[in-house]
Design an enzyme around this catalytic site. Structure first.
Site, short mmCIF file in Angstrom:
data_model
loop_
_atom_site.label_atom_id
_atom_site.label_comp_id
_atom_site.label_asym_id
_atom_site.label_seq_id
_atom_site.Cartn_x
_atom_site.Cartn_y
_atom_site.Cartn_z
N TYR A 163 -11.81 -4.09 11.58
CA TYR A 163 -10.81 -3.47 11.41
C TYR A 163 -9.63 -3.79 13.55
O TYR A 163 -8.49 -3.94 13.12
CB TYR A 163 -11.38 -1.99 12.01
CG TYR A 163 -10.13 -0.61 11.24
CD1 TYR A 163 -9.08 -1.70 9.89
CD2 TYR A 163 -9.74 -0.21 11.99
CE1 TYR A 163 -8.82 -0.47 10.33
CE2 TYR A 163 -8.65 0.84 12.11
CZ TYR A 163 -8.02 0.69 10.48
OH TYR A 163 -6.67 1.38 10.28
N ALA A 209 -10.12 -5.95 15.82
CA ALA A 209 -9.68 -6.77 15.77
C ALA A 209 -8.29 -6.89 14.98
O ALA A 209 -7.36 -7.96 15.58
CB ALA A 209 -11.00 -8.01 15.56
N ARG A 255 0.74 5.24 -1.36
CA ARG A 255 -0.30 6.38 -1.54
C ARG A 255 -0.87 6.47 0.42
O ARG A 255 -0.38 5.54 1.12
CB ARG A 255 -2.30 7.00 -1.92
CG ARG A 255 -2.67 5.56 -1.13
CD ARG A 255 -4.00 6.02 -1.99
NE ARG A 255 -4.71 5.20 -1.22
CZ ARG A 255 -6.33 4.96 -1.38
NH1 ARG A 255 -7.07 4.08 -2.65
NH2 ARG A 255 -7.52 4.46 -0.66
N GLY A 295 0.91 -1.27 0.05
CA GLY A 295 0.45 0.11 0.03
C GLY A 295 1.06 1.12 -0.21
O GLY A 295 0.20 2.40 0.58
N ASN A 310 2.32 -2.08 5.53
CA ASN A 310 0.73 -1.36 5.38
C ASN A 310 -0.45 -0.95 5.13
O ASN A 310 -1.21 -0.75 5.42
CB ASN A 310 1.78 0.40 4.82
CG ASN A 310 0.87 1.59 5.27
OD1 ASN A 310 0.80 1.88 5.67
ND2 ASN A 310 0.82 1.70 3.83
N LYS A 324 -6.90 -5.26 13.91
CA LYS A 324 -5.25 -4.39 14.42
C LYS A 324 -5.07 -5.05 15.49
O LYS A 324 -3.26 -4.97 15.63
CB LYS A 324 -5.70 -3.10 14.10
CG LYS A 324 -5.88 -2.06 12.79
CD LYS A 324 -4.59 -2.40 11.82
CE LYS A 324 -4.84 -1.57 10.78
NZ LYS A 324 -3.79 -1.70 9.81
N SER A 378 -3.30 -0.07 15.18
CA SER A 378 -4.08 1.49 14.81
C SER A 378 -4.37 1.45 16.26
O SER A 378 -4.03 0.52 17.01
CB SER A 378 -5.26 1.37 14.20
OG SER A 378 -6.34 1.91 14.26
N VAL A 431 -2.75 -7.99 -1.01
CA VAL A 431 -1.56 -9.07 0.04
C VAL A 431 -2.08 -10.00 0.49
O VAL A 431 -1.11 -11.05 1.15
CB VAL A 431 -1.67 -7.91 1.16
CG1 VAL A 431 -0.46 -6.83 0.70
CG2 VAL A 431 -3.14 -7.28 2.36
P1 NAD Z 1 -5.11 4.84 2.36
O1 NAD Z 1 -6.87 3.87 1.88
O2 NAD Z 1 -4.99 6.17 1.86
O3 NAD Z 1 -4.22 3.46 1.40
C1 NAD Z 1 -3.61 2.08 1.27
C2 NAD Z 1 -2.95 1.15 0.61
O4 NAD Z 1 -3.25 0.54 0.90
C3 NAD Z 1 -3.38 1.69 -0.82
O5 NAD Z 1 -2.78 2.39 -1.85
C4 NAD Z 1 -3.88 0.67 -1.56
O6 NAD Z 1 -4.15 0.31 -2.65
C5 NAD Z 1 -3.68 -0.15 -0.91
N1 NAD Z 1 -4.62 -1.19 -0.50
C6 NAD Z 1 -5.18 -1.54 0.37
N2 NAD Z 1 -6.12 -3.14 0.29
C7 NAD Z 1 -4.94 -3.60 -0.24
C8 NAD Z 1 -4.84 -4.81 -0.60
N3 NAD Z 1 -6.06 -5.74 -0.68
N4 NAD Z 1 -3.91 -5.41 -0.91
C9 NAD Z 1 -2.45 -4.51 -0.89
N5 NAD Z 1 -2.76 -3.37 -0.86
C10 NAD Z 1 -3.83 -3.05 -0.79
O7 NAD Z 1 -4.89 4.49 3.97
P2 NAD Z 1 -4.13 4.95 4.89
O8 NAD Z 1 -4.77 5.46 5.36
O9 NAD Z 1 -2.39 5.44 4.20
O10 NAD Z 1 -3.50 3.47 5.88
C11 NAD Z 1 -2.60 3.37 6.04
C12 NAD Z 1 -2.77 2.05 6.26
O11 NAD Z 1 -2.54 2.62 7.67
C13 NAD Z 1 -3.28 1.31 7.10
O12 NAD Z 1 -3.17 -0.51 7.10
C14 NAD Z 1 -4.51 1.55 7.83
O13 NAD Z 1 -5.12 0.52 8.54
C15 NAD Z 1 -2.94 1.54 8.87
N6 NAD Z 1 -3.95 3.14 9.38
C16 NAD Z 1 -4.37 4.07 9.31
C17 NAD Z 1 -5.12 5.30 10.13
C18 NAD Z 1 -5.36 6.46 9.40
O14 NAD Z 1 -6.06 7.95 10.01
N7 NAD Z 1 -5.21 6.71 7.87
C19 NAD Z 1 -4.71 5.42 11.13
C20 NAD Z 1 -4.57 3.93 11.92
C21 NAD Z 1 -4.19 3.16 10.81
#
Ligand code: NAD
Length: 248
Positions: free
Chosen positions: A155, A157, A12, A9, A90, A159, A142, A64
């Site tokens: 989610y 669970a 972005r 991921g 990620n 994390k 998270s 993934v």
């Molecule tokens: P996002 O949705 O902006 O980006 C997610 C990325 O993962 C994208 O590139 C997408 O193409 C890729 N992706 C999604 N499903 C996939 C799959 N099945 N196989 C391969 N790639 C896949 O998300 P983000 O906000 O940048 O979050 C990134 C990580 O951080 C995640 O694990 C999310 O749970 C965690 N997180 C985010 C936040 C937040 O506030 N944004 C908070 C806590 C944790």
């Protein structure tokens, strides 16, 4: 020193910030980014930004949770560079809903990507890392793993599962010098959180002790630290990058 780095991921949001930070931290590195979406233009933009930092980068689209795809991707990386130094798990998804209304499909889909995906890819990467007696695995959990969050049973669970998995793999891999750590972001401004309405955003903000949302760069700095030589004596830890939200 240059590294071979895989960021799932990584095209972005937090993953993109991580990829850019690692490219800047380890000059001359080779970065392999994965994504699940068709956003070809955005992907090209990230690769150009990374190359501008003097690193090499390529992106591939695969899920993934698909272990065969993960195995092929790691083989490709090893064929091209002969090494894999850093894996950042990620990629993650949400499919929110209150527990009584959440469908089995939504529960399983989130666990599949967020937990099975991390487990599957980590052990595939570890096969090589353990042989080399070095490597870093960094998992993106998270804050909700620690606090829970209404509407996110699946989610939270997944994390929380990542934290148990991180500690267990840390113990299993430590004898071979491979470290496994996690970061627990709070509310970070990305596409994932951009979907929330203003009322919900204000309610979250009021709960954050440091009084601001996080940025992808905040998380990226913690990941880069865990990937660095400075963190060589850390394994099985979670860095809370959430403005103190885990204490609230
Ligand atoms: P996002 O949705 O902006 O980006 C997610 C990325 O993962 C994208 O590139 C997408 O193409 C890729 N992706 C999604 N499903 C996939 C799959 N099945 N196989 C391969 N790639 C896949 O998300 P983000 O906000 O940048 O979050 C990134 C990580 O951080 C995640 O694990 C999310 O749970 C965690 N997180 C985010 C936040 C937040 O506030 N944004 C908070 C806590 C944790």
């Amino acid at each position: 020193m240059s590294k071979t780095i895989l960021v799932t991921g990584g095209t972005r949001g937090i993953g993109k910030a991580v990829a850019l930070k690692l490219a800047g931290t380890f000059p001359g590195s080779r970065l392999f980014l994965t994504h699940a979406g068709p956003r070809v233009e955005a992907v090209d933009g990230v690769l150009e930004e990374i190359r501008a930092l003097g690193a090499d980068a390529e992106a591939s689209r695969w899920a993934v949770q698909d272990s065969a795809a993960g195995e092929a991707a790691i083989k490709d990386i090893l064929d091209k560079t002969g090494r894999l130094d850093i894996l950042v798990n990620n990629a993650g998804i949400t499919r929110d809903g209150l527990s009584l209304r959440m469908t089995e499909e939504d529960f399983r889909a989130v666990l599949d990507v967020n937990l099975w995906g991390v487990f599957s890819l980590s052990r595939l990467a570890a096969r090589h890392m353990l042989k080399e007696r070095r490597g870093r695995i960094i998992n993106v959990s998270s804050v909700v793993a620690f606090t829970g969050n209404p509407g996110q049973a699946n989610y939270a669970a997944s994390k929380a599962g990542i934290i148990g998995l991180t500690k267990t793999m840390a113990l299993e891999f430590a004898p071979r010098g491979v470290t496994v750590n996690a970061v627990a972001p709070g509310f970070v401004e990305t596409d994932m959180t951009g979907k929330l309405n203003d009322g919900l955003r204000e309610r979250f903000l009021a709960k954050i002790p440091l009084g601001r949302f996080g940025s992808p760069a905040d998380v990226a700095r913690a990941v880069a630290f865990l990937a660095s030589d400075e963190a060589s004596y850390l394994t099985g830890v979670t860095i809370h990058v959430n403005g103190g939200l885990h204490l609230a």
